[in-house]
Design an enzyme around this catalytic site. Structure first.
Site, PDB file in Angstrom:
ATOM      1  N   LEU A   1       0.855  -1.179   0.000  1.00 46.17           N
ATOM      2  CA  LEU A   1       0.000   0.000   0.000  1.00 46.17           C
ATOM      3  C   LEU A   1       0.893   1.232   0.000  1.00 46.17           C
ATOM      4  CD1 LEU A   1      -2.876  -0.832   2.542  1.00 46.17           C
ATOM      5  CD2 LEU A   1      -2.991  -0.836   0.044  1.00 46.17           C
ATOM      6  N   ASP A   2       0.463   2.272  -0.692  1.00 46.51           N
ATOM      7  CA  ASP A   2       1.254   3.497  -0.722  1.00 46.51           C
ATOM      8  C   ASP A   2       1.432   4.062   0.680  1.00 46.51           C
ATOM      9  OD1 ASP A   2       1.299   3.180  -3.426  1.00 46.51           O
ATOM     10  OD2 ASP A   2      -0.360   4.562  -3.798  1.00 46.51           O
ATOM     11  N   ARG A   3       2.377   4.956   0.779  1.00 45.93           N
ATOM     12  CA  ARG A   3       2.668   5.533   2.091  1.00 45.93           C
ATOM     13  C   ARG A   3       1.456   6.251   2.667  1.00 45.93           C
ATOM     14  NH1 ARG A   3       7.494   9.956   3.382  1.00 45.93           N
ATOM     15  NH2 ARG A   3       7.117  10.090   5.647  1.00 45.93           N
TER      16      ARG A   3
END
Length: 349
Positions: free
Chosen positions: A216-218
């Site tokens: 998952l993106d930051r």
């Protein structure tokens, strides 16, 4: 037939004589005494002389509670309960779970005659990842049945004596943890820039080495699975299994109907047409969108809307392979139940 003059010979001129009513004053006194509350006694059944006391306060009666005379003497030493303040108690999600509170899972039957690759065996044992295992094998620190192995692709049996730096390698139990990922958290096991990672949140959850399934993106929040089950992780990350992922998307402006039709028909990303499984508007405005997709490309949701000229402000994954973040707060985690693990292993995503 009865006639009107039937009661002419009646001295009361046809009127019925009043019937004498029952008078308690003339009734003889019964030999059975009534209940008398003054002496706290109740009459014994069918007896005129003896009474069964309701509460016997005589000396011969056995009292219900008599702490002065009949109490058993205490021979041991009293242990004072320690006064532990609530602040010093271990927290549920940040402290180490005891073995009693950790979920235990039934191990699947494993064929002892079926060989597996050595790097996979080391990864399943929690020593390292498969890529790191290849480096250790080439370095000559792995022995199988007393023989040093330095060739890649070697297969071993679960019953073989495998040692890493002269230490026996044991298979560790499987752990499955669901995390509600917060913002500003990197989905990796080790970050060279020393940023806050998801492993830092679940570091004290278990002694086994676990890793996130997928990325998952930051700044993307929501459901993230961490485990040490390599076979299950491979199923959940491979696109051919068609696992469903549901996202709650918030755009910088309302989605136009023309752009919506473009997204529904499919967007070309990396020479591949990405078609969402479902696209809905859970709220009245068209800035908030519910998107269901099974593609495993990197940053696929953000890139879809960037392709048609929109910017994703907030992105939250509310479901992953049937797992939801229900009753799990932001930045909190929990162990999967055996039923949830069974569904994942059977492929019922």
């Amino acid at each position: 037939m009865f006639s009107k003059n039937m009661f002419d010979n009646n001295p009361n001129n046809g009127e019925r004589k009043p019937r004498p009513r029952f008078h308690r004053e003339s009734e003889p006194v019964s030999a059975r005494p009534r209940f008398n509350r003054s002496d706290d006694s109740r009459p014994h059944f069918n007896s005129s002389d003896e009474h069964r006391p309701r509460i016997n306060r005589n000396e011969d009666a056995r009292p219900r509670f008599n702490h002065d005379t009949d109490r058993r003497p205490f021979t041991g030493e009293r242990k004072e309960r320690p006064n532990r303040p609530f602040a010093n108690r271990p927290k549920r999600n940040n402290g180490l779970y005891s073995n009693r509170k950790q979920q235990t899972y039934r191990e699947l039957h494993e064929d002892p005659t079926k060989p597996v690759r050595l790097n996979k065996f080391l990864a399943n044992a929690g020593i390292c990842s498969r890529r790191e295992a290849d480096d250790f094998i080439q370095a000559g620190v792995i022995t199988v049945n007393g023989v040093t192995v330095d060739n890649l692709g070697v297969k071993v049996l679960p019953t073989d004596d495998i040692r890493f730096h002269d230490q026996p390698v044991r298979r560790e139990r499987k752990v499955y943890i669901l995390l509600n990922k917060p913002k500003n958290t990197v989905t990796t096991t080790d970050d060279p820039q020393e940023r806050h990672t998801v492993i830092d949140i679940v570091r004290n959850a278990c002694p086994e080495r676990i890793y996130p399934v997928g990325r998952l993106d930051r700044n993307t929040t929501g459901v993230l699975l961490l485990t040490n089950d390599g076979d299950l992780a491979a199923k959940l990350t491979h696109p051919k299994f068609h696992k469903k992922k549901i996202y709650a998307v918030t755009l910088d402006r309302e989605l136009d109907e023309v752009d919506e039709a473009v997204i529904r028909n499919g967007v070309i990303l990396d020479d591949e047409r990405i078609v969402p499984d479902a696209l809905e508007f859970p709220k009245e405005d068209r800035k908030h969108i519910g998107l269901e997709i099974h593609s495993g490309q990197n940053r696929v949701v953000r890139r879809i809307f960037e392709k048609v000229g929109y910017k994703v402000v907030n992105l939250d994954r509310v479901s992953f392979a049937g797992l939801t973040k229900k009753n799990v707060g932001r930045g909190k985690w929990r162990f999967l139940t055996p039923k949830e693990v069974a569904f994942l292993q059977m492929g019922q995503f």
